[in-house]
Write a protein that holds these residues in place. Structure first.
Motif, PDB file in Angstrom:
ATOM      1  N   TYR A 100       0.798  -1.225   0.000  1.00  0.00           N
ATOM      2  CA  TYR A 100       0.000   0.000   0.000  1.00  0.00           C
ATOM      3  C   TYR A 100       0.833   1.280   0.000  1.00  0.00           C
ATOM      4  O   TYR A 100       0.270   2.378   0.032  1.00  0.00           O
ATOM      5  CB  TYR A 100      -0.934   0.031   1.216  1.00  0.00           C
ATOM      6  N   ARG A 102       2.932   4.481  -1.020  1.00  0.00           N
ATOM      7  CA  ARG A 102       2.888   5.417  -2.149  1.00  0.00           C
ATOM      8  C   ARG A 102       4.286   5.962  -2.395  1.00  0.00           C
ATOM      9  O   ARG A 102       4.958   6.405  -1.464  1.00  0.00           O
ATOM     10  CB  ARG A 102       1.923   6.569  -1.851  1.00  0.00           C
ATOM     11  N   ILE A 111       1.846   5.691   3.503  1.00  0.00           N
ATOM     12  CA  ILE A 111       0.646   4.881   3.302  1.00  0.00           C
ATOM     13  C   ILE A 111      -0.538   5.838   3.243  1.00  0.00           C
ATOM     14  O   ILE A 111      -0.724   6.647   4.156  1.00  0.00           O
ATOM     15  CB  ILE A 111       0.439   3.871   4.448  1.00  0.00           C
ATOM     16  N   PHE A 113      -4.429   6.313   3.436  1.00  0.00           N
ATOM     17  CA  PHE A 113      -5.631   5.629   3.921  1.00  0.00           C
ATOM     18  C   PHE A 113      -6.772   6.628   3.972  1.00  0.00           C
ATOM     19  O   PHE A 113      -6.768   7.558   4.782  1.00  0.00           O
ATOM     20  CB  PHE A 113      -5.368   5.031   5.311  1.00  0.00           C
TER      21      PHE A 113
END
Length: 381
Positions: A100, A102, A111, A113
């Motif tokens: 996950y 980036r 990450i 979210f």
């Protein structure tokens, strides 16, 4: 009679370190002002909103202040029972970077979210403070042995290696290990081993620098080695590896004693990512040597207040937590200013409470909250 005795019981006094609170609030306010001044031009041109970075930093700053307030009342001794979950949480976040994470500017460190970015390396810095404090308490009698000392360093080393290998963030890995080493240095007697290790590390680094400097072909080098070459000879790499450093040095040099004035920086139009790890150079340009010294004095005052709290803490665990917070902030400030002034190779370290970065400011304010909590309990049984 019992009610009268209760009414007559003196109210328990708490110690509030207002100096620490003032310094932190000053750095946060000053940081938001400088962030807007530094990033407004670039944000206006590339994002169409000159206040983009300011607004995105204001939200985590306010959230961080709320967390700081909460942590200042949260019983810090509970953290000792939560050591393993906190450590595992940091490990899981780092592992989640694989599926996950980036990638920004070639680095996979965030990450995302639900639109919120989390930098696991910042959580790792908090986790290593709590974990190292706990393991020192549990292994106090064994730390003088080589086996016990290596065991205490093993888990921080694992976390640092994960930060380095997964997020490719060498600077954060160094900070994670630096926090653990400083905490152990303070907690264990006998400074000769630390002196020997420090001299060994310096000698090893010197040998590596000499080998890199005398290398005939730099085309196949790791980019970190190229940064060392750019550090040794910035002019030779002015168009790539030392471009950011040179622009920062131009900003520092053009600021003079009192600077060009707030918002009058010219180098912020050329300096890449000026709102992040190079914001100190814009402070020097706009506010001059006077402003730079004032900021450094505020950080010195902050570290001094943390030292006072650690020295007067009621228990060893609280003292170690504050020492860890002090180590985190001091290492990061020293590395940031050293990078900006080209004292060490460019390694991408942000300036605490001032540089752009939501995860960083939240974690730093949470750590300050723990220090305030330890301070509140000074003098209590």
């Amino acid at each position: 009679m019992a009610r009268a005795a209760t009414l007559g019981k003196p109210k328990e006094e708490t110690y509030v370190d207002y100096s620490l609170i003032f310094v932190v609030l000053f750095l946060l306010s000053f940081g938001l002002i400088m962030l807007y001044s530094t990033s407004s031009y670039e944000a206006g041109v590339s994002l169409g909103d000159s206040a983009y970075y300011f607004k995105h930093q204001l939200v985590p700053t306010l959230l961080g202040l709320g967390i700081m307030l909460f942590m200042s009342f949260f019983p810090y001794k509970v953290l000792q029972k939560l050591t393993v979950p906190i450590y595992l949480f940091a490990v899981v976040l780092l592992i989640l970077l694989y599926p996950y994470g980036r990638t920004v500017n070639g680095a996979r460190r965030w990450i995302i979210f639900h639109g919120v970015s989390i930098q696991p390396a910042e959580v790792a810095k908090f986790a290593v403070i709590v974990f190292t404090a706990t393991i020192i308490i549990k292994m106090r009698s064994n730390l003088l042995t080589a086996k016990g000392y290596c065991t205490a360093l093993f888990f921080p080393l694992v976390l640092a290696l994960m930060v380095y290998k997964i997020s490719e963030n060498l600077s954060s890995a160094i900070i994670v290990m630096g926090i653990a080493v400083i905490m152990l240095f303070v907690a264990t007697p006998g400074y000769k081993r630390y002196l020997a290790v420090a001299l060994g590390v310096i000698a090893l680094v010197a040998v590596i620098v000499v080998i890199i400097a005398n290398s005939d072909d730099s085309s196949g080098m790791n980019y970190r080695f190229k940064r060392v070459l750019a550090w040794l000879d910035p002019a030779a790499y002015a168009s790539d590896y030392s471009f950011q450093t040179l622009q920062a040095l131009y900003a520092i040099g053009s600021g003079g004693i009192f600077g060009k004035g707030l918002g009058e920086s010219m180098q912020k139009m050329k300096l890449p990512e000026a709102q992040n790890d190079m914001i100190f150079s814009i402070i020097c340009e706009e506010l001059g040597l006077f402003g730079a010294v004032a900021v450094m004095l505020m950080f010195i005052l902050l570290i001094w207040r943390l030292m006072i709290i650690a020295n007067n803490a009621n228990d060893m665990f609280g003292a170690l937590l504050v020492i860890g917070v002090m180590a985190h902030i001091s290492i990061q400030v020293i590395l940031n200013i050293a990078v900006v002034t080209n004292t060490i190779p460019n390694t991408g370290v942000t300036l605490p409470f001032i540089s752009y970065g939501g995860s960083a400011v939240i974690v730093q304010l949470a750590e300050v909250g723990i220090a305030l909590n330890v301070a509140r309990n000074i003098g209590r049984e």
